[in-house]
Design a protein around this motif. Structure first.
Motif, short mmCIF file in Angstrom:
data_model
loop_
_atom_site.label_atom_id
_atom_site.label_comp_id
_atom_site.label_asym_id
_atom_site.label_seq_id
_atom_site.Cartn_x
_atom_site.Cartn_y
_atom_site.Cartn_z
N THR A 169 -6.44 4.18 -0.02
CA THR A 169 -6.29 4.68 -1.39
C THR A 169 -6.12 6.19 -1.48
O THR A 169 -5.85 6.71 -2.56
N SER A 255 1.20 -0.02 -1.37
CA SER A 255 0.95 0.79 -2.57
C SER A 255 -0.14 0.16 -3.43
O SER A 255 -0.28 -1.07 -3.48
N ASN A 256 -0.91 0.99 -4.08
CA ASN A 256 -1.95 0.55 -5.01
C ASN A 256 -2.20 1.65 -6.01
O ASN A 256 -1.57 2.72 -5.97
N ALA A 257 -3.13 1.40 -6.93
CA ALA A 257 -3.38 2.37 -8.00
C ALA A 257 -3.88 3.70 -7.47
O ALA A 257 -3.61 4.76 -8.06
N ASN A 259 -3.07 5.27 -4.56
CA ASN A 259 -2.05 6.11 -3.90
C ASN A 259 -0.72 6.07 -4.62
O ASN A 259 0.30 6.48 -4.06
N ARG A 260 -0.68 5.58 -5.87
CA ARG A 260 0.57 5.40 -6.60
C ARG A 260 1.36 6.71 -6.73
O ARG A 260 2.58 6.70 -6.74
N SER A 261 0.68 7.82 -6.79
CA SER A 261 1.38 9.10 -6.98
C SER A 261 2.24 9.48 -5.79
O SER A 261 3.17 10.27 -5.93
N SER A 263 3.11 6.82 -3.34
CA SER A 263 3.73 5.60 -2.82
C SER A 263 4.84 5.07 -3.71
O SER A 263 5.56 4.14 -3.32
N ASP A 264 4.97 5.62 -4.90
CA ASP A 264 5.99 5.12 -5.84
C ASP A 264 7.35 5.71 -5.46
O ASP A 264 7.66 6.86 -5.78
N ARG A 272 10.20 -2.98 -9.71
CA ARG A 272 9.34 -3.08 -10.89
C ARG A 272 10.16 -3.14 -12.18
O ARG A 272 9.86 -3.92 -13.08
#
Length: 314
Positions: A169, A255-257, A259-261, A263-264, A272
């Motif tokens: 994360t 990706s998850n909440a 590391n979203r900044s 990993s997006d 998505r």
């Protein structure tokens, strides 16, 4: 091949020469049919889908009856608040892969080339090829088990007095983790091309270098690396075509909440918005943007390679 000449030493018509060549090598042409069909059916035929990037596509109206909107979807993407973040994240991961993952097979090939025990060399090659055949789903599961807060890696760190590290994360560990996953999975299999190139090196060059007193390092620098140069340049040019494709399968799993900044990336955003959100025209425009940039980078890298004295790919 040389020209096919008549008794009067005049070249035959193009159609006649083509017919003769086909009869002479018809087996090779027949072997090309499956590959040609693959590209026609799965690469060229779907190109009609590019149309929806310029339309407000409606699945019930189809390609030819949906409303045309021109470049609206491209403008929408470029003006999107997420555009800068997506570009930075995608380019960061791509360039880290070029910097670290791309040279990894070269280093492995050079090390394997120095191994003289053939049974040991073949055993190592087999072991490092295996990760290539493991799916990203399994690799993602292995990563979760190893790097979770209660996983073996953090347990070892705790034994030596270090604090638990949130590998999965944390935005600081995400990119190195992604690059290391790629190296572990692909470096071994990537050595096949470089080992094939090294197999064509004349051993007399090494023998002559030994007679001249060259060390193993100098043999590698003056004989081995020049033998790989053309292959490295070719693969690097092709790699430039996927700079805006950081790897969907791997990143959608990791990706998850937290590391979203970082990993997006564009591929995840397209999934998505397109598959989940149903914005087919919008995501088709983004995909076309990726393809055009990739083509420009490949052509540019090819021209630079030719100016540097390499053959390039075109």
């Amino acid at each position: 091949m040389g020209k096919i000449l008549t008794s009067s030493d005049k070249p035959l018509p193009l159609a006649t020469r083509a017919k003769i060549q086909f009869k002479r090598h018809y087996i090779l042409y027949l072997m090309c049919i499956p590959g040609a069909l693959y590209f026609i059916l799965f690469r060229y035929a779907p190109m009609w889908g590019i149309l929806i990037a310029f339309q407000d596509y409606n699945i019930f109206r189809g390609f030819f009856y949906s409303e045309w909107v021109g470049l609206d979807h491209f403008i929408r993407f470029f003006n999107s608040p997420a555009f800068n973040t997506l570009m930075v994240n995608t380019l960061a991961i791509s360039f880290l892969n070029i910097l670290f993952a791309f040279p990894a097979p070269i280093v492995l090939a050079l090390l394997l080339n120095e191994v003289r025990l053939q049974w040991f060399k073949r055993s190592i090659q087999t072991l490092i090829y295996i990760p290539h055949f493991i799916s990203w789903v399994i690799i993602g599961s292995m990563t979760f088990m190893l790097l979770s807060s209660g996983g073996p890696v953090n347990q070892i760190l705790n034994i030596f007095g270090f604090n638990t590290i949130p590998f999965l994360t944390s935005i600081d560990t995400f990119r190195p983790m992604i690059v290391m996953q790629g190296i572990w999975r692909g470096a071994g299999f990537g050595t096949i091309i470089f080992m094939a190139a090294l197999s064509g090196v004349d051993m007399e060059q090494y023998e002559a270098a030994i007679v001249d007193g060259a060390s193993r390092l100098k043999q590698c620098w003056y004989i081995t690396l020049p033998a790989l140069r053309s292959v490295v340049v070719l693969l690097l040019i092709l790699q430039m075509g996927s700079v805006l494709e950081a790897g969907f399968d791997q990143l959608i799993l990791m990706s998850n909440a937290g590391n979203r900044s970082v990993s997006d990336v564009i591929d995840v955003f397209v999934f998505r918005e397109g598959v989940v959100g149903g914005n087919f025209s919008y995501t088709a425009a983004i995909g076309l943007f990726q393809s055009v940039i990739g083509l420009v980078l490949v052509l540019g890298a090819d021209r630079l390679a030719k100016r540097a004295g390499e053959s390039g790919i075109f």
